[in-house]
Design a protein around this motif. Structure first.
Motif, PDB file in Angstrom:
ATOM      1  N   SER A   1       0.835  -1.204   0.000  1.00  0.00           N
ATOM      2  CA  SER A   1       0.000   0.000   0.000  1.00  0.00           C
ATOM      3  C   SER A   1       0.872   1.257   0.000  1.00  0.00           C
ATOM      4  CB  SER A   1      -0.911   0.011   1.231  1.00  0.00           C
ATOM      5  OG  SER A   1      -1.589   1.248   1.328  1.00  0.00           O
ATOM      6  N   PRO A   2       0.751   2.099  -1.021  1.00  0.00           N
ATOM      7  CA  PRO A   2       1.581   3.315  -1.086  1.00  0.00           C
ATOM      8  C   PRO A   2       1.138   4.399  -0.105  1.00  0.00           C
ATOM      9  CG  PRO A   2       0.047   3.250  -2.930  1.00  0.00           C
ATOM     10  CD  PRO A   2      -0.134   1.959  -2.187  1.00  0.00           C
ATOM     11  N   SER A   3      -0.056   4.259   0.438  1.00  0.00           N
ATOM     12  CA  SER A   3      -0.586   5.302   1.324  1.00  0.00           C
ATOM     13  C   SER A   3      -0.151   5.131   2.779  1.00  0.00           C
ATOM     14  CB  SER A   3      -2.120   5.311   1.257  1.00  0.00           C
ATOM     15  OG  SER A   3      -2.643   4.076   1.708  1.00  0.00           O
ATOM     16  N   LEU A   4       0.501   4.012   3.095  1.00  0.00           N
ATOM     17  CA  LEU A   4       0.910   3.748   4.474  1.00  0.00           C
ATOM     18  C   LEU A   4       2.406   3.968   4.657  1.00  0.00           C
ATOM     19  CD1 LEU A   4      -1.050   0.426   5.193  1.00  0.00           C
ATOM     20  CD2 LEU A   4      -1.707   2.734   5.865  1.00  0.00           C
ATOM     21  N   SER A   5       2.775   4.498   5.810  1.00  0.00           N
ATOM     22  CA  SER A   5       4.194   4.628   6.143  1.00  0.00           C
ATOM     23  C   SER A   5       4.724   3.261   6.573  1.00  0.00           C
ATOM     24  CB  SER A   5       4.383   5.633   7.281  1.00  0.00           C
ATOM     25  OG  SER A   5       3.843   5.125   8.494  1.00  0.00           O
ATOM     26  N   GLN A   6       6.039   3.157   6.695  1.00  0.00           N
ATOM     27  CA  GLN A   6       6.632   1.883   7.107  1.00  0.00           C
ATOM     28  C   GLN A   6       6.148   1.476   8.492  1.00  0.00           C
ATOM     29  OE1 GLN A   6       8.264  -0.098   5.150  1.00  0.00           O
ATOM     30  NE2 GLN A   6       8.606  -1.638   6.727  1.00  0.00           N
ATOM     31  N   TYR A   7       6.031   2.446   9.370  1.00  0.00           N
ATOM     32  CA  TYR A   7       5.555   2.150  10.730  1.00  0.00           C
ATOM     33  C   TYR A   7       4.108   1.668  10.704  1.00  0.00           C
ATOM     34  CZ  TYR A   7       4.017   2.826  15.533  1.00  0.00           C
ATOM     35  OH  TYR A   7       3.481   2.634  16.780  1.00  0.00           O
ATOM     36  N   GLU A   8       3.283   2.300   9.901  1.00  0.00           N
ATOM     37  CA  GLU A   8       1.881   1.890   9.794  1.00  0.00           C
ATOM     38  C   GLU A   8       1.771   0.476   9.228  1.00  0.00           C
ATOM     39  OE1 GLU A   8      -0.489   6.097   9.078  1.00  0.00           O
ATOM     40  OE2 GLU A   8       0.669   5.241   7.429  1.00  0.00           O
ATOM     41  N   LYS A   9       2.647   0.154   8.285  1.00  0.00           N
ATOM     42  CA  LYS A   9       2.646  -1.199   7.715  1.00  0.00           C
ATOM     43  C   LYS A   9       3.043  -2.234   8.767  1.00  0.00           C
ATOM     44  CE  LYS A   9       3.691   0.314   3.002  1.00  0.00           C
ATOM     45  NZ  LYS A   9       4.700   0.366   1.924  1.00  0.00           N
ATOM     46  N   LEU A  10       4.107  -1.945   9.507  1.00  0.00           N
ATOM     47  CA  LEU A  10       4.551  -2.866  10.561  1.00  0.00           C
ATOM     48  C   LEU A  10       3.460  -3.074  11.604  1.00  0.00           C
ATOM     49  CD1 LEU A  10       8.231  -1.685  11.210  1.00  0.00           C
ATOM     50  CD2 LEU A  10       7.536  -3.940  10.412  1.00  0.00           C
ATOM     51  N   THR A  11       2.838  -1.975  11.997  1.00  0.00           N
ATOM     52  CA  THR A  11       1.778  -2.043  13.005  1.00  0.00           C
ATOM     53  C   THR A  11       0.588  -2.853  12.498  1.00  0.00           C
ATOM     54  OG1 THR A  11       2.441   0.137  13.836  1.00  0.00           O
ATOM     55  CG2 THR A  11       0.275  -0.661  14.486  1.00  0.00           C
ATOM     56  N   ALA A  12       0.206  -2.613  11.251  1.00  0.00           N
ATOM     57  CA  ALA A  12      -0.948  -3.310  10.677  1.00  0.00           C
ATOM     58  C   ALA A  12      -0.682  -4.806  10.520  1.00  0.00           C
ATOM     59  CB  ALA A  12      -1.305  -2.697   9.326  1.00  0.00           C
ATOM     60  N   VAL A  13       0.519  -5.158  10.096  1.00  0.00           N
ATOM     61  CA  VAL A  13       0.869  -6.573   9.922  1.00  0.00           C
ATOM     62  C   VAL A  13       0.887  -7.287  11.270  1.00  0.00           C
ATOM     63  CG1 VAL A  13       2.746  -8.147   9.287  1.00  0.00           C
ATOM     64  CG2 VAL A  13       2.110  -6.295   7.746  1.00  0.00           C
ATOM     65  N   ASN A  14       1.433  -6.631  12.287  1.00  0.00           N
ATOM     66  CA  ASN A  14       1.457  -7.230  13.630  1.00  0.00           C
ATOM     67  C   ASN A  14       0.045  -7.370  14.202  1.00  0.00           C
ATOM     68  OD1 ASN A  14       4.230  -7.626  13.847  1.00  0.00           O
ATOM     69  ND2 ASN A  14       4.593  -5.546  14.556  1.00  0.00           N
ATOM     70  N   ARG A  15      -0.787  -6.378  13.946  1.00  0.00           N
ATOM     71  CA  ARG A  15      -2.174  -6.447  14.420  1.00  0.00           C
ATOM     72  C   ARG A  15      -2.915  -7.593  13.729  1.00  0.00           C
ATOM     73  NH1 ARG A  15      -4.181  -1.924  12.465  1.00  0.00           N
ATOM     74  NH2 ARG A  15      -3.140  -0.659  14.034  1.00  0.00           N
ATOM     75  N   LEU A  16      -2.597  -7.792  12.464  1.00  0.00           N
ATOM     76  CA  LEU A  16      -3.224  -8.872  11.698  1.00  0.00           C
ATOM     77  C   LEU A  16      -2.872 -10.239  12.282  1.00  0.00           C
ATOM     78  CD1 LEU A  16      -4.983  -9.287   9.157  1.00  0.00           C
ATOM     79  CD2 LEU A  16      -2.863  -9.484   7.843  1.00  0.00           C
ATOM     80  N   LYS A  17      -1.626 -10.391  12.718  1.00  0.00           N
ATOM     81  CA  LYS A  17      -1.221 -11.643  13.377  1.00  0.00           C
ATOM     82  C   LYS A  17      -2.101 -11.919  14.589  1.00  0.00           C
ATOM     83  CE  LYS A  17       3.738 -11.079  12.447  1.00  0.00           C
ATOM     84  NZ  LYS A  17       5.026 -10.786  13.121  1.00  0.00           N
ATOM     85  N   GLU A  18      -2.305 -10.880  15.384  1.00  0.00           N
ATOM     86  CA  GLU A  18      -3.087 -11.033  16.616  1.00  0.00           C
ATOM     87  C   GLU A  18      -4.552 -11.334  16.317  1.00  0.00           C
ATOM     88  OE1 GLU A  18      -2.400  -7.392  18.639  1.00  0.00           O
ATOM     89  OE2 GLU A  18      -0.284  -7.824  19.062  1.00  0.00           O
ATOM     90  N   GLU A  19      -5.052 -10.791  15.213  1.00  0.00           N
ATOM     91  CA  GLU A  19      -6.450 -11.019  14.847  1.00  0.00           C
ATOM     92  C   GLU A  19      -6.671 -12.437  14.330  1.00  0.00           C
ATOM     93  OE1 GLU A  19      -7.384  -8.037  11.999  1.00  0.00           O
ATOM     94  OE2 GLU A  19      -7.549  -6.418  13.470  1.00  0.00           O
TER      95      GLU A  19
END
Length: 250
Positions: free
Chosen positions: A126-144
């Motif tokens: 996703s070009p609209s997300l920063s690297q930090y937002e990507k890391l956070t989203a991927v980690n949140r996805l693991k938990e979900e």
């Protein structure tokens, strides 16, 4: 008078149509928003995946792969290159290699893992997300997607992860607040570091590389270092690195 009344009624009608249309659109999106948990199984794995929610520790039992992440990545490679993406072949292979319940359980985990993998790739591209937002989203996805025990089994914690997240957080903060002062950047950095490292700070800090601190100092003190010579930068950088380390423990 009648003309004004007609215009008013027309205005109200248009406004209501917009509001109703917006409400329908929001409800439609909410209804159709995919739940990552619900896409983590197929018709063959659903029963075993549901069972794993309550007893994921079965994967630590006898006969299961000792390195689950490596095993799943290996199966992913086989499915992609040997079986040309044919999930049916993956299913047959696992049942053949792991008779009884184990094959079914591993297949259920694999389907969920691939669901996480596919969604993670979408996030990372996703070009609209920063690297930090990507890391956070991927980690949140693991938990979900994965139960806590299974999450930690597939993605064991490593002390190099918090510094990576911390650096991307600082980059993201500065990108959003380009006119912030060094004092504020430093305060935000130290607060986030304390939150990420917590009681594991001794172990994690031992994994911080020199390049990590170099990048941190150059981000925090970007404005101050802009007009310095290389010699001045070297001295300034060294002193600020020691200052950051000291301030974290104090």
């Amino acid at each position: 008078m009648n003309k004004k009344k007609t215009i008013f009624i027309l205005f109200i009608t248009i406004l209501l149509s917009f509001l109703l249309g917006g409400l329908v659109y929001i409800l439609f999106l909410k209804k159709n928003k995919e739940n990552p948990k619900e896409s983590s199984f197929d018709s063959r794995s659903e029963i075993y995946w549901q069972r794993l929610q309550n007893r994921p520790e079965v994967l630590k039992g006898s006969g299961y792969p000792s390195d689950l992440r490596d095993f799943l990545e290996t199966i992913r490679g086989k499915e992609s290159f040997l079986w040309k993406g044919d999930r049916e072949e993956t299913y047959r292979y696992l049942l053949q290699e792991f008779p009884d319940e184990r094959g079914h359980v591993l297949y259920a985990v694999y389907v969920a893992f691939m669901n996480w993998k596919d969604k993670s790739l979408e996030i990372e591209s996703s070009p609209s997300l920063s690297q930090y937002e990507k890391l956070t989203a991927v980690n949140r996805l693991k938990e979900e997607i994965f139960p806590k025990f299974l999450n930690e089994l597939i993605f064991p914690k490593h002390p190099t992860s918090p510094p990576v997240i911390l650096l991307s957080f600082l980059e993201d903060y500065i990108q959003r607040n380009p006119y912030s002062y060094a004092r504020e950047r430093k305060r935000i950095f130290l607060r986030k570091k304390a939150a990420l490292y917590q009681e594991e700070k001794w172990d994690i800090q031992s994994w911080e590389s020199p390049s990590f601190y170099r990048q941190v100092v150059e981000l925090i003190y970007e404005r101050e270092m802009k007009e310095m010579s290389e010699e001045e930068k070297t001295f300034y950088r060294s002193s600020k690195i020691e200052e950051l380390k000291s301030d974290f423990w104090n």
